[in-house]
Motif scaffolding. Structure first.
Motif, PDB file in Angstrom:
ATOM      1  N   VAL A   1      -1.495   8.587   3.325  1.00 13.67           N
ATOM      2  CA  VAL A   1      -1.720   7.153   3.479  1.00 13.67           C
ATOM      3  C   VAL A   1      -0.449   6.463   3.968  1.00 13.67           C
ATOM      4  CG1 VAL A   1      -2.274   5.013   2.264  1.00 13.67           C
ATOM      5  CG2 VAL A   1      -3.524   7.116   1.739  1.00 13.67           C
ATOM      6  N   GLU A   2       0.677   6.854   3.372  1.00 10.96           N
ATOM      7  CA  GLU A   2       1.951   6.280   3.813  1.00 10.96           C
ATOM      8  C   GLU A   2       2.257   6.670   5.254  1.00 10.96           C
ATOM      9  OE1 GLU A   2       6.595   6.029   2.306  1.00 10.96           O
ATOM     10  OE2 GLU A   2       5.087   7.102   1.138  1.00 10.96           O
TER      11      GLU A   2
ATOM     12  N   TRP B   1      -5.973  -3.247  -7.663  1.00  6.67           N
ATOM     13  CA  TRP B   1      -4.798  -3.014  -6.819  1.00  6.67           C
ATOM     14  C   TRP B   1      -4.099  -4.323  -6.491  1.00  6.67           C
ATOM     15  CZ3 TRP B   1      -3.225  -4.759  -2.067  1.00  6.67           C
ATOM     16  CH2 TRP B   1      -2.157  -4.084  -1.476  1.00  6.67           C
TER      17      TRP B   1
ATOM     18  N   ARG C   1      -2.287   0.622 -14.348  1.00  8.61           N
ATOM     19  CA  ARG C   1      -3.273   1.567 -13.823  1.00  8.61           C
ATOM     20  C   ARG C   1      -4.189   2.075 -14.945  1.00  8.61           C
ATOM     21  NH1 ARG C   1       0.947   3.855 -10.272  1.00  8.61           N
ATOM     22  NH2 ARG C   1       0.411   3.378  -8.097  1.00  8.61           N
TER      23      ARG C   1
ATOM     24  N   THR D   1       0.881   3.748  -3.263  1.00  2.00           N
ATOM     25  CA  THR D   1       0.015   4.899  -3.079  1.00  2.00           C
ATOM     26  C   THR D   1       0.640   6.169  -3.635  1.00  2.00           C
ATOM     27  OG1 THR D   1      -1.272   6.146  -1.466  1.00  2.00           O
ATOM     28  CG2 THR D   1       0.933   5.461  -0.804  1.00  2.00           C
ATOM     29  N   ARG D   2      -0.228   7.104  -4.050  1.00  2.00           N
ATOM     30  CA  ARG D   2       0.222   8.424  -4.495  1.00  2.00           C
ATOM     31  C   ARG D   2      -0.155   9.502  -3.483  1.00  2.00           C
ATOM     32  NH1 ARG D   2      -1.512   8.450 -10.918  1.00  2.00           N
ATOM     33  NH2 ARG D   2       0.038   6.919 -11.635  1.00  2.00           N
ATOM     34  N   ARG D   3      -0.666   9.066  -2.353  1.00  2.00           N
ATOM     35  CA  ARG D   3      -1.090  10.003  -1.313  1.00  2.00           C
ATOM     36  C   ARG D   3      -0.153   9.870  -0.121  1.00  2.00           C
ATOM     37  NH1 ARG D   3      -5.529   7.716  -3.677  1.00  2.00           N
ATOM     38  NH2 ARG D   3      -7.092   9.171  -4.514  1.00  2.00           N
TER      39      ARG D   3
ATOM     40  N   VAL E   1       0.841  -1.205   0.000  1.00  2.00           N
ATOM     41  CA  VAL E   1       0.000   0.000   0.000  1.00  2.00           C
ATOM     42  C   VAL E   1       0.870   1.245   0.000  1.00  2.00           C
ATOM     43  CG1 VAL E   1      -1.544   1.376   1.442  1.00  2.00           C
ATOM     44  CG2 VAL E   1      -2.065  -1.020   1.023  1.00  2.00           C
ATOM     45  N   CYS E   2       1.899   1.270   0.847  1.00  2.00           N
ATOM     46  CA  CYS E   2       2.791   2.433   0.912  1.00  2.00           C
ATOM     47  C   CYS E   2       3.599   2.592  -0.367  1.00  2.00           C
ATOM     48  CB  CYS E   2       3.724   2.301   2.109  1.00  2.00           C
ATOM     49  SG  CYS E   2       2.889   2.346   3.710  1.00  2.00           S
TER      50      CYS E   2
END
Length: 290
Positions: free
Chosen positions: A119-120, A192, A186, A114-116, A110-111
């Motif tokens: 979230v990381e 995912w 993507r 992710t592009r946010r 996930v980290c």
């Protein structure tokens, strides 16, 4: 014509004779690790099936009288204790390693994908706090309150391994996640899970396999150390680590009660690392290096 026929025969000979030689070479790479890890692993998993019945207790730290490896600190047969004492160590270490990766893999991917940034931060900052606490200290603090059994000890060892494993998964997956192939997935609308485990996971499998070998060794160390300190097992349990602790006072009188379980624990960790190294070793990779 004759030259072409000779070349075709040479190629056929290589095809028929040369290729089968690869299988023995692969087996030979795994042989040292299998030999080292085989004895403690067989004793740990199948030992209870062959353990002799518990007879009357003898004198502490003696040899003879039908006791092949002598007696322990309370007069029990050391051979029986060795055959019974490995299963808990092996199963708890394996369970804790699997549990740690069951959490670390999705969190790390996930980290990595992710592009946010938030979230990381949400995933990694709590793990950093947990990482700052010494592993053994955390196990002892929790054990002082909850008094865990073998299952609880497996959860504790998994808990202290999650931060390290998650950071390695994230670091290894970040490079693969930045490749154009992931961007193409993507754009195609792939899920995912397919991007994380189908592409990124396959790209970093060698790194994660190497880390798993080190992680399993660390889990064995923590389980044995916790058992040595009386966490997760009874003080007189048939356990290799407990045997080392309880019988060390008679080391120079009856050394087998300490030496045998200690050597089996060392062989288990060493053999596991040898197997991982053999699995990651690509045939001919050394020859390609300049």
């Amino acid at each position: 014509m004759a030259l072409a026929l000779a070349r075709s025969r040479r190629g056929l000979k290589t095809l028929v004779v040369g290729r089968p030689r690869r299988a023995p070479t692969r087996v030979r790479r795994f042989l040292p690790g299998l030999l080292v890890v085989g004895v403690p692993l067989v004793l740990a998993l199948a030992g209870p099936l062959f353990a002799p019945d518990a007879g009357p207790r003898g004198t502490s730290f003696t040899t003879g009288d039908g006791h092949w490896l002598g007696t322990d600190f309370i007069g029990r047969d050391v051979r029986r204790q060795v055959l019974l004492g490995g299963r808990s160590v092996v199963l708890v270490a394996l369970a804790s390693t699997l549990l740690a990766y069951a959490v670390a893999l999705p969190a790390g991917f996930v980290c990595a994908l992710t592009r946010r940034g938030w979230v990381e931060e949400l995933f990694m900052r709590p793990l950093d706090v947990l990482l700052s606490v010494p592993s053994l200290l955390l196990i002892l603090l929790v054990a002082a309150v909850l008094a865990p059994g073998p299952a609880g000890l497996a959860l504790l060892v998994a808990l202290v391994n999650i931060p390290d494993a998650a950071r390695i998964v994230r670091a290894a997956g970040a490079e693969a996640a930045s490749r154009p192939a992931v961007e193409a997935l993507r754009m195609q609308g792939e899920s995912w899970a397919r991007m994380a485990f189908g592409y990124v996971g396959r790209s970093v499998v060698r790194t994660l396999a190497a880390d798993a070998g080190v992680r399993l060794t660390g889990a064995l160390y923590l389980v044995a150390t916790a058992a040595f300190l009386g966490v997760g097992v009874a003080p007189d349990a048939a356990d290799w680590a407990v045997m080392v602790d309880r019988n060390r006072t008679g080391l120079f009188v009856q050394p087998w009660a300490v030496v045998v379980p200690a050597l089996l624990t060392v062989a288990l960790t060493l053999g596991g690392n040898l197997l991982v190294d053999a699995a990651l070793d690509r045939p001919g990779s050394k020859e390609r290096k300049p």
